[in-house]
Design a protein around this motif. Structure first.
Motif, PDB file in Angstrom:
ATOM      1  N   LEU A  90       0.963  -1.123   0.018  1.00 42.95           N
ATOM      2  CA  LEU A  90       0.039  -0.181  -0.019  1.00 42.95           C
ATOM      3  C   LEU A  90       0.791   1.183  -0.115  1.00 42.95           C
ATOM      4  O   LEU A  90       1.536   1.597   0.792  1.00 42.95           O
ATOM      5  CB  LEU A  90      -0.923  -0.031   1.311  1.00 42.95           C
ATOM      6  N   PRO A  91       0.904   1.896  -1.160  1.00 42.39           N
ATOM      7  CA  PRO A  91       1.687   3.265  -1.084  1.00 42.39           C
ATOM      8  C   PRO A  91       1.128   4.155  -0.184  1.00 42.39           C
ATOM      9  O   PRO A  91       0.122   4.389  -0.067  1.00 42.39           O
ATOM     10  CB  PRO A  91       1.752   3.679  -2.538  1.00 42.39           C
ATOM     11  N   MET A  92       2.146   4.832   0.516  1.00 36.96           N
ATOM     12  CA  MET A  92       1.658   5.869   1.290  1.00 36.96           C
ATOM     13  C   MET A  92       2.189   7.328   0.746  1.00 36.96           C
ATOM     14  O   MET A  92       2.326   8.315   1.460  1.00 36.96           O
ATOM     15  CB  MET A  92       2.948   5.729   2.610  1.00 36.96           C
ATOM     16  N   THR A  93       2.413   7.360  -0.717  1.00 38.09           N
ATOM     17  CA  THR A  93       2.344   8.588  -1.432  1.00 38.09           C
ATOM     18  C   THR A  93       1.355   8.173  -2.600  1.00 38.09           C
ATOM     19  O   THR A  93       0.716   6.960  -2.721  1.00 38.09           O
ATOM     20  CB  THR A  93       3.662   8.783  -1.955  1.00 38.09           C
ATOM     21  N   GLU A  94       1.194   9.520  -3.416  1.00 39.29           N
ATOM     22  CA  GLU A  94       0.216   9.357  -4.486  1.00 39.29           C
ATOM     23  C   GLU A  94       0.991   8.634  -5.655  1.00 39.29           C
ATOM     24  O   GLU A  94       0.558   8.633  -6.746  1.00 39.29           O
ATOM     25  CB  GLU A  94      -0.492  10.776  -4.890  1.00 39.29           C
ATOM     26  N   HIS A  95       2.309   8.522  -5.799  1.00 42.01           N
ATOM     27  CA  HIS A  95       3.285   8.264  -6.851  1.00 42.01           C
ATOM     28  C   HIS A  95       2.961   6.593  -7.305  1.00 42.01           C
ATOM     29  O   HIS A  95       2.807   5.938  -6.508  1.00 42.01           O
ATOM     30  CB  HIS A  95       4.707   8.297  -6.377  1.00 42.01           C
ATOM     31  N   PRO A  96       2.752   6.532  -8.549  1.00 41.80           N
ATOM     32  CA  PRO A  96       2.374   5.194  -9.306  1.00 41.80           C
ATOM     33  C   PRO A  96       3.981   4.568  -8.898  1.00 41.80           C
ATOM     34  O   PRO A  96       5.028   4.867  -8.742  1.00 41.80           O
ATOM     35  CB  PRO A  96       2.441   5.485 -10.512  1.00 41.80           C
ATOM     36  N   PHE A  97       3.686   3.117  -8.898  1.00 46.63           N
ATOM     37  CA  PHE A  97       4.832   2.307  -9.063  1.00 46.63           C
ATOM     38  C   PHE A  97       4.733   1.240  -9.646  1.00 46.63           C
ATOM     39  O   PHE A  97       3.862   1.006 -10.284  1.00 46.63           O
ATOM     40  CB  PHE A  97       5.078   1.831  -7.467  1.00 46.63           C
ATOM     41  N   LEU A  98       5.761   0.219 -10.099  1.00 40.20           N
ATOM     42  CA  LEU A  98       5.879  -0.875 -11.064  1.00 40.20           C
ATOM     43  C   LEU A  98       5.620  -2.173 -10.274  1.00 40.20           C
ATOM     44  O   LEU A  98       6.271  -2.228  -9.261  1.00 40.20           O
ATOM     45  CB  LEU A  98       7.260  -0.745 -11.628  1.00 40.20           C
ATOM     46  N   VAL A  99       4.913  -2.856 -10.915  1.00 46.30           N
ATOM     47  CA  VAL A  99       4.604  -4.143 -10.482  1.00 46.30           C
ATOM     48  C   VAL A  99       4.702  -5.121 -11.604  1.00 46.30           C
ATOM     49  O   VAL A  99       4.022  -5.236 -12.662  1.00 46.30           O
ATOM     50  CB  VAL A  99       2.979  -4.227 -10.017  1.00 46.30           C
ATOM     51  N   ILE A 100       5.548  -5.986 -11.143  1.00 41.36           N
ATOM     52  CA  ILE A 100       6.059  -7.215 -11.989  1.00 41.36           C
ATOM     53  C   ILE A 100       5.484  -8.556 -11.497  1.00 41.36           C
ATOM     54  O   ILE A 100       5.820  -8.843 -10.360  1.00 41.36           O
ATOM     55  CB  ILE A 100       7.641  -6.981 -12.457  1.00 41.36           C
ATOM     56  N   VAL A 101       5.026  -9.268 -12.574  1.00 38.38           N
ATOM     57  CA  VAL A 101       4.519 -10.756 -12.097  1.00 38.38           C
ATOM     58  C   VAL A 101       5.021 -11.681 -13.270  1.00 38.38           C
ATOM     59  O   VAL A 101       5.197 -11.479 -14.327  1.00 38.38           O
ATOM     60  CB  VAL A 101       2.977 -10.709 -11.894  1.00 38.38           C
ATOM     61  N   ALA A 102       4.784 -13.040 -12.854  1.00 36.07           N
ATOM     62  CA  ALA A 102       5.131 -14.083 -13.859  1.00 36.07           C
ATOM     63  C   ALA A 102       4.308 -15.255 -13.318  1.00 36.07           C
ATOM     64  O   ALA A 102       4.125 -15.588 -12.202  1.00 36.07           O
ATOM     65  CB  ALA A 102       6.730 -14.314 -14.006  1.00 36.07           C
ATOM     66  N   ASP A 103       3.879 -16.001 -14.303  1.00 33.23           N
ATOM     67  CA  ASP A 103       3.252 -17.465 -14.016  1.00 33.23           C
ATOM     68  C   ASP A 103       4.407 -18.270 -13.374  1.00 33.23           C
ATOM     69  O   ASP A 103       3.851 -19.125 -12.522  1.00 33.23           O
ATOM     70  CB  ASP A 103       2.652 -17.906 -15.159  1.00 33.23           C
ATOM     71  N   ALA A 104       5.419 -18.319 -13.874  1.00 32.94           N
ATOM     72  CA  ALA A 104       6.711 -19.234 -13.696  1.00 32.94           C
ATOM     73  C   ALA A 104       7.984 -18.558 -14.019  1.00 32.94           C
ATOM     74  O   ALA A 104       7.930 -17.914 -14.896  1.00 32.94           O
ATOM     75  CB  ALA A 104       6.547 -20.505 -14.124  1.00 32.94           C
ATOM     76  N   PRO A 105       9.164 -18.860 -13.307  1.00 32.63           N
ATOM     77  CA  PRO A 105      10.317 -18.413 -13.877  1.00 32.63           C
ATOM     78  C   PRO A 105      10.781 -18.633 -15.312  1.00 32.63           C
ATOM     79  O   PRO A 105      11.460 -17.740 -16.146  1.00 32.63           O
ATOM     80  CB  PRO A 105      11.249 -19.243 -13.087  1.00 32.63           C
ATOM     81  N   ASP A 106      10.046 -19.687 -16.009  1.00 35.17           N
ATOM     82  CA  ASP A 106      10.507 -19.912 -17.369  1.00 35.17           C
ATOM     83  C   ASP A 106       9.291 -19.231 -18.360  1.00 35.17           C
ATOM     84  O   ASP A 106       9.278 -19.197 -19.456  1.00 35.17           O
ATOM     85  CB  ASP A 106      10.705 -21.236 -17.791  1.00 35.17           C
TER      86      ASP A 106
END
Length: 158
Positions: free
Chosen positions: A83-99
Motif C-alpha cells: 500500500l503506497p503511502m504517497t500518490e506516486h505510481p509504482f511498477l508491479v511485475i509478475v510471472a506465472d513461472a520463472p520460465d
C-alpha cells in the motif's frame, strides 16, 4: 547479450486477477461512516498467510524506466500486500513461472496490490521518491522466500 523487452501496462483488476488483488477506492462495497464524513471501501483484500500477519513499513529506493529485471521471487507461505503511502505510481511485475514471460503493470495514483500466495513477482519498485509503503504479510519470514535470477534479463519499458 540482448535484453528481452516487456511493456508496462496500466494496472486493472481484471488484468491483475490471476496474480492478486488491486487495492483501491472507487469500486466494490462502500458505505458512509463517521457521521457521513468518511467513505469506507470495505474488505479490499484478505491476507492469506500461515501464522500471524503483520504490517511493516518499507522505504524503497526509486528505480527508473527502462528497468532491468533480473530477479523475481515468491512467498509460498503467504500473500503480500503493498500500500503506497504517497500518490506516486509504482511498477508491479509478475510471472506465472520463472520460465514464462513476465508481465509489468504501472499503478495509478493511490492504487495498492496484494499478490496471491506463491505468485512470482519482481521486487518493490517505486518510480519516485519517497518509496514509502505499508506492507501486510506473514510475520515470520523464515522459509518463505524462493528467488529466481534470470540468465538473460528482461527490460521493462513504458
Amino acid at each position: 547479450m540482448v535484453d528481452r523487452v516487456i511493456r508496462a501496462e496500466p494496472l486493472t483488476a481484471a488484468a491483475f486477477a490471476p496474480y492478486g488483488t488491486v487495492i483501491a477506492c472507487g469500486t466494490g462495497e462502500a458505505r458512509r461512516i463517521n457521521a457521513d464524513m468518511c467513505t469506507r471501501w470495505h474488505d479490499r483484500c484478505r491476507p492469506d498467510v500461515d501464522g500471524p500477519a503483520s504490517i511493516s513499513l518499507f522505504d524503497a529506493i526509486p528505480r527508473t524506466l527502462p528497468y532491468r529485471l533480473d530477479l523475481i521471487e515468491r512467498h509460498p507461505k503467504g500473500s503480500q500486500a503493498f500500500l503506497p503511502m504517497t500518490e506516486h505510481p509504482f511498477l508491479v511485475i509478475v510471472a506465472d513461472a520463472p520460465d514464462s514471460a513476465p508481465r509489468a503493470f504501472l499503478t495509478a495514483p493511490h492504487q495498492g496490490i496484494q499478490f496471491h500466495r506463491g505468485t512470482w513477482h519482481g521486487v518493490l519498485t517505486p518510480l519516485q521518491a519517497p518509496g514509502l509503503f505499508a506492507v501486510i504479510d506473514r510475520e515470520a519470514t523464515a522459509d518463505n522466500l524462493d528467488e529466481h535470477h534470470y540468465d538473460i534479463p528482461w527490460t521493462v519499458e513504458r
